[in-house]
Write a protein that holds these residues in place. Structure first.
Motif, PDB file in Angstrom:
ATOM      1  N   ARG A 191      45.949  32.739  34.970  1.00  0.00           N
ATOM      2  CA  ARG A 191      46.712  31.535  34.620  1.00  0.00           C
ATOM      3  C   ARG A 191      48.125  31.595  35.200  1.00  0.00           C
ATOM      4  O   ARG A 191      48.634  30.598  35.709  1.00  0.00           O
ATOM      5  CB  ARG A 191      46.766  31.347  33.103  1.00  0.00           C
ATOM      6  N   LEU A 192      48.765  32.757  35.141  1.00  0.00           N
ATOM      7  CA  LEU A 192      50.109  32.904  35.695  1.00  0.00           C
ATOM      8  C   LEU A 192      50.119  32.654  37.203  1.00  0.00           C
ATOM      9  O   LEU A 192      51.063  32.061  37.737  1.00  0.00           O
ATOM     10  CB  LEU A 192      50.678  34.289  35.370  1.00  0.00           C
ATOM     11  N   LEU A 193      49.067  33.063  37.884  1.00  0.00           N
ATOM     12  CA  LEU A 193      48.962  32.820  39.326  1.00  0.00           C
ATOM     13  C   LEU A 193      48.635  31.356  39.617  1.00  0.00           C
ATOM     14  O   LEU A 193      49.241  30.743  40.500  1.00  0.00           O
ATOM     15  CB  LEU A 193      47.903  33.740  39.942  1.00  0.00           C
ATOM     16  N   GLU A 194      47.681  30.788  38.880  1.00  0.00           N
ATOM     17  CA  GLU A 194      47.269  29.395  39.106  1.00  0.00           C
ATOM     18  C   GLU A 194      48.403  28.407  38.847  1.00  0.00           C
ATOM     19  O   GLU A 194      48.513  27.379  39.526  1.00  0.00           O
ATOM     20  CB  GLU A 194      46.075  29.041  38.213  1.00  0.00           C
ATOM     21  N   THR A 195      49.239  28.688  37.852  1.00  0.00           N
ATOM     22  CA  THR A 195      50.333  27.771  37.525  1.00  0.00           C
ATOM     23  C   THR A 195      51.560  27.980  38.395  1.00  0.00           C
ATOM     24  O   THR A 195      52.529  27.229  38.290  1.00  0.00           O
ATOM     25  CB  THR A 195      50.745  27.932  36.042  1.00  0.00           C
ATOM     26  N   ILE A 244      53.655  17.764  37.791  1.00  0.00           N
ATOM     27  CA  ILE A 244      52.877  18.787  37.117  1.00  0.00           C
ATOM     28  C   ILE A 244      53.760  19.426  36.054  1.00  0.00           C
ATOM     29  O   ILE A 244      54.884  19.839  36.342  1.00  0.00           O
ATOM     30  CB  ILE A 244      52.387  19.855  38.113  1.00  0.00           C
ATOM     31  N   ALA A 245      53.240  19.485  34.835  1.00  0.00           N
ATOM     32  CA  ALA A 245      54.005  20.092  33.751  1.00  0.00           C
ATOM     33  C   ALA A 245      54.215  21.563  34.056  1.00  0.00           C
ATOM     34  O   ALA A 245      53.300  22.255  34.496  1.00  0.00           O
ATOM     35  CB  ALA A 245      53.276  19.913  32.428  1.00  0.00           C
ATOM     36  N   LYS A 246      55.403  22.035  33.845  1.00  0.00           N
ATOM     37  CA  LYS A 246      55.737  23.428  34.090  1.00  0.00           C
ATOM     38  C   LYS A 246      55.139  24.288  32.986  1.00  0.00           C
ATOM     39  O   LYS A 246      55.282  23.986  31.807  1.00  0.00           O
ATOM     40  CB  LYS A 246      57.255  23.579  34.130  1.00  0.00           C
TER      41      LYS A 246
END
Length: 147
Positions: free
Chosen positions: A49-53, A5-7
């Motif tokens: 998005r910060l939580l999902e990633t 998974i891309a960081k």
């Protein structure tokens, strides 16, 4: 084999949002939006998005160091066998007593900051960590006082 998974790389707005959350993790979205000079929806989307990633792992409580005089704090250096670092990290993250975990260079592969409620809890945590497959060696130092 796990998928690669891309960081996610936070941009300037994300970094400013994270800084505000570090200061006050309970700040309302409207207040964050006002401080960042963006719409409330923008803050909500960025936060999701910060939580999902996995950039943000969650929210926690910060407590004064002297709040619990019986708590035991320590730094543990960990040597990992071969290429099992990812597996060891995954297992160490499951310990609520580990407040932070870092990769490092030199003789040790990982450094863990540990906070336990008592010496008996601390002893239990050390025993459980040493049983993790992939850990070759560890060295732990109790933190006695801040200077």
């Amino acid at each position: 084999m796990e998928p690669i998974i891309a960081k996610y790389l936070p941009d300037e707005l994300d970094r400013r949002l994270i800084a505000l959350l570090r200061a006050d993790g309970r700040a309302p979205l409207a207040k964050l939006a006002d401080l960042l000079k963006v719409a409330r929806g923008t803050v909500q989307n960025r936060l999701e998005r910060l939580l999902e990633t996995g950039t943000l792992l969650g929210f926690t409580v910060r407590v004064r160091e002297d709040y619990d005089d019986h708590a035991v704090t320590a730094v543990m250096m960990v040597e990992v066998i071969g290429k099992s670092t990812t597996q060891v990290i995954r297992q160490l993250r499951g310990f609520p007593e580990i407040s932070s975990l870092h990769t490092t260079n030199g003789n040790w592969d990982l450094v863990a900051n540990i906070r336990a409620a008592s010496l008996s809890d601390f002893d239990r945590v050390l025993r459980e960590i040493r049983l993790i497959d992939g850990i070759a060696n560890s060295e732990t130092s109790l933190l006695l006082s801040s200077v």
